[in-house]
Design a protein around this motif. Structure first.
Motif, PDB file in Angstrom:
ATOM      1  N   LEU A  18       0.826  -1.209   0.000  1.00  0.00           N
ATOM      2  CA  LEU A  18       0.000   0.000   0.000  1.00  0.00           C
ATOM      3  C   LEU A  18       0.857   1.255   0.000  1.00  0.00           C
ATOM      4  CD1 LEU A  18      -2.812  -1.045   2.515  1.00  0.00           C
ATOM      5  CD2 LEU A  18      -3.057  -0.650   0.049  1.00  0.00           C
ATOM      6  N   CYS A  19       1.971   1.231   0.733  1.00  0.00           N
ATOM      7  CA  CYS A  19       2.868   2.393   0.772  1.00  0.00           C
ATOM      8  C   CYS A  19       3.505   2.637  -0.595  1.00  0.00           C
ATOM      9  CB  CYS A  19       3.953   2.182   1.820  1.00  0.00           C
ATOM     10  SG  CYS A  19       3.348   2.275   3.527  1.00  0.00           S
ATOM     11  N   ILE A  20       3.935   1.547  -1.242  1.00  0.00           N
ATOM     12  CA  ILE A  20       4.524   1.676  -2.579  1.00  0.00           C
ATOM     13  C   ILE A  20       3.489   2.212  -3.560  1.00  0.00           C
ATOM     14  CG2 ILE A  20       5.496   0.386  -4.527  1.00  0.00           C
ATOM     15  CD1 ILE A  20       6.758  -1.517  -2.476  1.00  0.00           C
ATOM     16  N   PHE A  21       2.253   1.693  -3.466  1.00  0.00           N
ATOM     17  CA  PHE A  21       1.184   2.147  -4.365  1.00  0.00           C
ATOM     18  C   PHE A  21       0.868   3.630  -4.135  1.00  0.00           C
ATOM     19  CE2 PHE A  21      -3.364   2.857  -5.132  1.00  0.00           C
ATOM     20  CZ  PHE A  21      -3.430   2.540  -6.476  1.00  0.00           C
ATOM     21  N   ALA A  22       0.806   4.037  -2.846  1.00  0.00           N
ATOM     22  CA  ALA A  22       0.513   5.440  -2.524  1.00  0.00           C
ATOM     23  C   ALA A  22       1.618   6.348  -3.028  1.00  0.00           C
ATOM     24  CB  ALA A  22       0.336   5.595  -1.014  1.00  0.00           C
ATOM     25  N   LEU A  23       2.876   5.898  -2.886  1.00  0.00           N
ATOM     26  CA  LEU A  23       3.995   6.698  -3.370  1.00  0.00           C
ATOM     27  C   LEU A  23       3.946   6.825  -4.883  1.00  0.00           C
ATOM     28  CD1 LEU A  23       6.642   8.160  -2.713  1.00  0.00           C
ATOM     29  CD2 LEU A  23       7.831   5.959  -2.938  1.00  0.00           C
ATOM     30  N   THR A  24       3.603   5.725  -5.562  1.00  0.00           N
ATOM     31  CA  THR A  24       3.511   5.759  -7.020  1.00  0.00           C
ATOM     32  C   THR A  24       2.402   6.697  -7.473  1.00  0.00           C
ATOM     33  OG1 THR A  24       4.289   3.479  -7.134  1.00  0.00           O
ATOM     34  CG2 THR A  24       3.198   4.343  -9.090  1.00  0.00           C
ATOM     35  N   MET A  25       1.227   6.607  -6.811  1.00  0.00           N
ATOM     36  CA  MET A  25       0.108   7.461  -7.180  1.00  0.00           C
ATOM     37  C   MET A  25       0.411   8.936  -6.931  1.00  0.00           C
ATOM     38  SD  MET A  25      -2.376   5.778  -8.542  1.00  0.00           S
ATOM     39  CE  MET A  25      -1.487   4.416  -9.276  1.00  0.00           C
ATOM     40  N   SER A  26       1.227   9.218  -5.890  1.00  0.00           N
ATOM     41  CA  SER A  26       1.551  10.609  -5.586  1.00  0.00           C
ATOM     42  C   SER A  26       2.415  11.240  -6.668  1.00  0.00           C
ATOM     43  CB  SER A  26       2.249  10.691  -4.226  1.00  0.00           C
ATOM     44  OG  SER A  26       3.535  10.088  -4.283  1.00  0.00           O
ATOM     45  N   GLN A  27       3.090  10.409  -7.455  1.00  0.00           N
ATOM     46  CA  GLN A  27       3.945  10.910  -8.530  1.00  0.00           C
ATOM     47  C   GLN A  27       3.183  11.073  -9.840  1.00  0.00           C
ATOM     48  OE1 GLN A  27       6.916   7.870  -8.516  1.00  0.00           O
ATOM     49  NE2 GLN A  27       8.050   8.721  -6.773  1.00  0.00           N
ATOM     50  N   LEU A  28       1.896  10.725  -9.841  1.00  0.00           N
ATOM     51  CA  LEU A  28       1.083  10.824 -11.044  1.00  0.00           C
ATOM     52  C   LEU A  28       0.242  12.091 -11.008  1.00  0.00           C
ATOM     53  CD1 LEU A  28      -0.149   7.127 -11.392  1.00  0.00           C
ATOM     54  CD2 LEU A  28       1.838   8.201 -12.452  1.00  0.00           C
ATOM     55  N   VAL A  81       1.409   7.805 -18.911  1.00  0.00           N
ATOM     56  CA  VAL A  81       1.139   6.410 -18.541  1.00  0.00           C
ATOM     57  C   VAL A  81      -0.286   5.988 -18.896  1.00  0.00           C
ATOM     58  CG1 VAL A  81       2.857   6.375 -16.703  1.00  0.00           C
ATOM     59  CG2 VAL A  81       0.521   7.085 -16.177  1.00  0.00           C
ATOM     60  N   ALA A  82      -1.164   6.966 -19.164  1.00  0.00           N
ATOM     61  CA  ALA A  82      -2.534   6.650 -19.587  1.00  0.00           C
ATOM     62  C   ALA A  82      -3.145   7.897 -20.210  1.00  0.00           C
ATOM     63  CB  ALA A  82      -3.380   6.184 -18.405  1.00  0.00           C
ATOM     64  N   HIS A  83      -4.038   7.677 -21.168  1.00  0.00           N
ATOM     65  CA  HIS A  83      -4.760   8.811 -21.748  1.00  0.00           C
ATOM     66  C   HIS A  83      -6.119   8.361 -22.259  1.00  0.00           C
ATOM     67  CE1 HIS A  83      -2.623   7.127 -25.280  1.00  0.00           C
ATOM     68  NE2 HIS A  83      -3.681   7.538 -25.971  1.00  0.00           N
ATOM     69  N   LEU A  84      -7.054   9.308 -22.273  1.00  0.00           N
ATOM     70  CA  LEU A  84      -8.439   9.022 -22.654  1.00  0.00           C
ATOM     71  C   LEU A  84      -8.983  10.229 -23.413  1.00  0.00           C
ATOM     72  CD1 LEU A  84     -11.193   7.431 -20.494  1.00  0.00           C
ATOM     73  CD2 LEU A  84     -11.579   9.728 -21.357  1.00  0.00           C
ATOM     74  N   LEU A  85      -9.606   9.978 -24.547  1.00  0.00           N
ATOM     75  CA  LEU A  85     -10.153  11.053 -25.379  1.00  0.00           C
ATOM     76  C   LEU A  85     -11.661  11.161 -25.181  1.00  0.00           C
ATOM     77  CD1 LEU A  85      -9.905  13.202 -27.602  1.00  0.00           C
ATOM     78  CD2 LEU A  85     -10.128  11.368 -29.295  1.00  0.00           C
ATOM     79  N   GLU A 110      -6.193   4.326 -23.179  1.00  0.00           N
ATOM     80  CA  GLU A 110      -4.980   3.528 -23.382  1.00  0.00           C
ATOM     81  C   GLU A 110      -4.073   3.636 -22.169  1.00  0.00           C
ATOM     82  OE1 GLU A 110      -2.875   3.044 -27.041  1.00  0.00           O
ATOM     83  OE2 GLU A 110      -4.182   4.509 -28.013  1.00  0.00           O
ATOM     84  N   TYR A 111      -3.301   2.543 -21.917  1.00  0.00           N
ATOM     85  CA  TYR A 111      -2.511   2.457 -20.694  1.00  0.00           C
ATOM     86  C   TYR A 111      -1.130   1.882 -20.988  1.00  0.00           C
ATOM     87  CZ  TYR A 111      -7.132   3.101 -18.778  1.00  0.00           C
ATOM     88  OH  TYR A 111      -8.382   3.606 -18.508  1.00  0.00           O
ATOM     89  N   ALA A 112      -0.114   2.549 -20.448  1.00  0.00           N
ATOM     90  CA  ALA A 112       1.248   2.026 -20.528  1.00  0.00           C
ATOM     91  C   ALA A 112       1.516   1.059 -19.381  1.00  0.00           C
ATOM     92  CB  ALA A 112       2.260   3.172 -20.488  1.00  0.00           C
ATOM     93  N   VAL A 113       0.755   1.212 -18.278  1.00  0.00           N
ATOM     94  CA  VAL A 113       0.892   0.345 -17.105  1.00  0.00           C
ATOM     95  C   VAL A 113      -0.420  -0.408 -16.936  1.00  0.00           C
ATOM     96  CG1 VAL A 113       1.473   0.237 -14.653  1.00  0.00           C
ATOM     97  CG2 VAL A 113       2.398   2.088 -16.070  1.00  0.00           C
ATOM     98  N   VAL A 114      -0.482  -1.609 -17.467  1.00  0.00           N
ATOM     99  CA  VAL A 114      -1.728  -2.383 -17.469  1.00  0.00           C
ATOM    100  C   VAL A 114      -2.124  -2.788 -16.062  1.00  0.00           C
ATOM    101  CG1 VAL A 114      -2.863  -4.443 -18.381  1.00  0.00           C
ATOM    102  CG2 VAL A 114      -1.206  -3.220 -19.786  1.00  0.00           C
ATOM    103  N   GLU A 115      -1.133  -3.014 -15.173  1.00  0.00           N
ATOM    104  CA  GLU A 115      -1.432  -3.493 -13.821  1.00  0.00           C
ATOM    105  C   GLU A 115      -2.270  -2.486 -13.029  1.00  0.00           C
ATOM    106  OE1 GLU A 115       1.511  -3.353 -15.204  1.00  0.00           O
ATOM    107  OE2 GLU A 115       2.012  -5.465 -15.541  1.00  0.00           O
ATOM    108  N   SER A 116      -2.125  -1.203 -13.324  1.00  0.00           N
ATOM    109  CA  SER A 116      -2.849  -0.163 -12.581  1.00  0.00           C
ATOM    110  C   SER A 116      -3.994   0.421 -13.398  1.00  0.00           C
ATOM    111  CB  SER A 116      -1.879   0.954 -12.174  1.00  0.00           C
ATOM    112  OG  SER A 116      -0.809   0.447 -11.422  1.00  0.00           O
TER     113      SER A 116
END
Length: 351
Positions: A18-28, A81-85, A110-116
């Motif tokens: 969860l900490c790794i995920f939160a840190l990753t999301m904070s950079q997005l 990492v992702a975009h939507l029109l 579209e997504y560059a990171v399929v896991e998220s």
């Protein structure tokens, strides 16, 4: 004691994740772009979320595109990492009289990171909803890859689902003529004998004929949105799109617009002079020409974009199924930005 140790180990592992995920999301960071010259560099494989379609919409009257982009800001870089029109449509009519804007989204982006993918989609959907909730009458999201995709987030943002139907024809395992019903096969053969032919739009005059038939066919169908001629002019010159005409003695009796994304073809718009030329079966010939063109160019599927509501009796759905397609039940999500109306519709369409 062993049970407590295992429980503590499991708890710590989940905390770390969860900490790794939160840190990753904070950079997005989510940005919404409305001008083509400001778009960041991105890889586009899905036509309906491509920069190409964005630019087509940008120059088309009564269409305004918004590209929702999730960017990774780590180390000062802005990697997409992702975009939507999303497409904002300006709609008006004298009869029946109406004037409003609505937003249409085809697919989940579209997504560059399929896991998220689920988390990234939730971020983009929330940003888009907040951006447009005061400007458009309603937002419509369709053609999702699976029925339950994004269900929780849609509900949290007050979208309501309407049961819909999707149909696709498989072209990779068998030739399309092998899947036809006997009735359709006879109608295609009869049309060929009478001189009905399908061709791609090439000249400016053929483009005008295409647009004229498309608009005339749908002018009594207020729900069906037909964009300005400029969009079809853009699609005509796009390598990922084709405009087809069905002709009989130099008269246009059918037309359709197809787009191509990855290994799939999509029948987006279509119109036929079915009642005027009943014995020539222009609807059958038009769809068959588009279907066989996709097969000849080695696409895996032909996907029909708007088959409609899954009523027990649906003549258009039965017509499309006669080409050997497979029906799939899905959801189409809506959010009306007039609060009390949306709450009423949520109650009506509660699942």
């Amino acid at each position: 004691m062993m049970i407590l140790q295992n429980y503590f180990s499991f708890f710590m592992q989940n905390c770390i994740i969860l900490c790794i995920f939160a840190l990753t999301m904070s950079q997005l960071k989510v940005n919404i772009y409305s001008q083509g010259d400001t778009l960041p560099e991105m890889t586009c494989r899905d036509f309906f979320h491509s920069t190409g379609l964005f630019h087509h919409c940008e120059v088309t009257p009564r269409l305004r595109p918004y590209m929702v982009v999730v960017e990774d800001t780590e180390d000062g870089n802005h990697r997409v990492v992702a975009h939507l029109l999303a497409m904002i449509r300006y709609r008006s009519s004298w009869f029946p009289p109406y004037l409003y804007m609505h937003c249409r989204v085809y697919g989940e982006g579209e997504y560059a990171v399929v896991e998220s993918k689920d988390e990234l989609f939730a971020m983009m959907l929330e940003a888009l909803t907040q951006k447009l909730q005061r400007w458009v009458l309603y937002i419509e999201v369709s053609n999702l890859s699976s029925k339950m995709f994004g269900y929780k987030r849609f509900r949290q943002l007050k979208y309501f689902p309407v049961h819909w139907m999707k149909i696709h024809n498989s072209l990779h395992s068998r030739a399309p003529e092998e899947r036809l019903t006997e009735k359709i096969r006879q109608q295609i053969a009869r049309s060929k004998e009478l001189g009905v032919k399908g061709k791609e739009v090439e000249s400016e005059e053929e483009l005008r004929q295409f647009v004229r038939l498309l608009k005339h066919h749908h002018w009594l169908k207020p729900k069906r949105y037909i964009p300005d001629e400029r969009l079809f002019r853009e699609l005509k010159d796009d390598p990922d799109a084709r405009l087809f005409l069905t002709k009989y003695k130099n008269k246009v009796i059918g037309c359709c617009a197809c787009t191509y994304s990855g290994t799939d073809a999509y029948l987006w718009y279509s119109a036929f002079r079915r009642k005027s030329y009943l014995r020539l079966h222009p609807d059958v010939t038009t769809v068959w020409h588009a279907l066989y063109h996709a097969y000849e160019h080695h696409y895996d599927h032909m996907r029909f974009m708007d088959v409609g509501l899954p009523f027990k009796r649906n003549s258009f759905r039965e017509f499309i199924l006669s080409f050997g397609g497979k029906p799939v039940s899905t959801y189409r999500w809506f959010r009306c930005n007039i609060g009390w109306i949306n709450r009423l519709l949520e109650w009506i369409y509660k699942d």
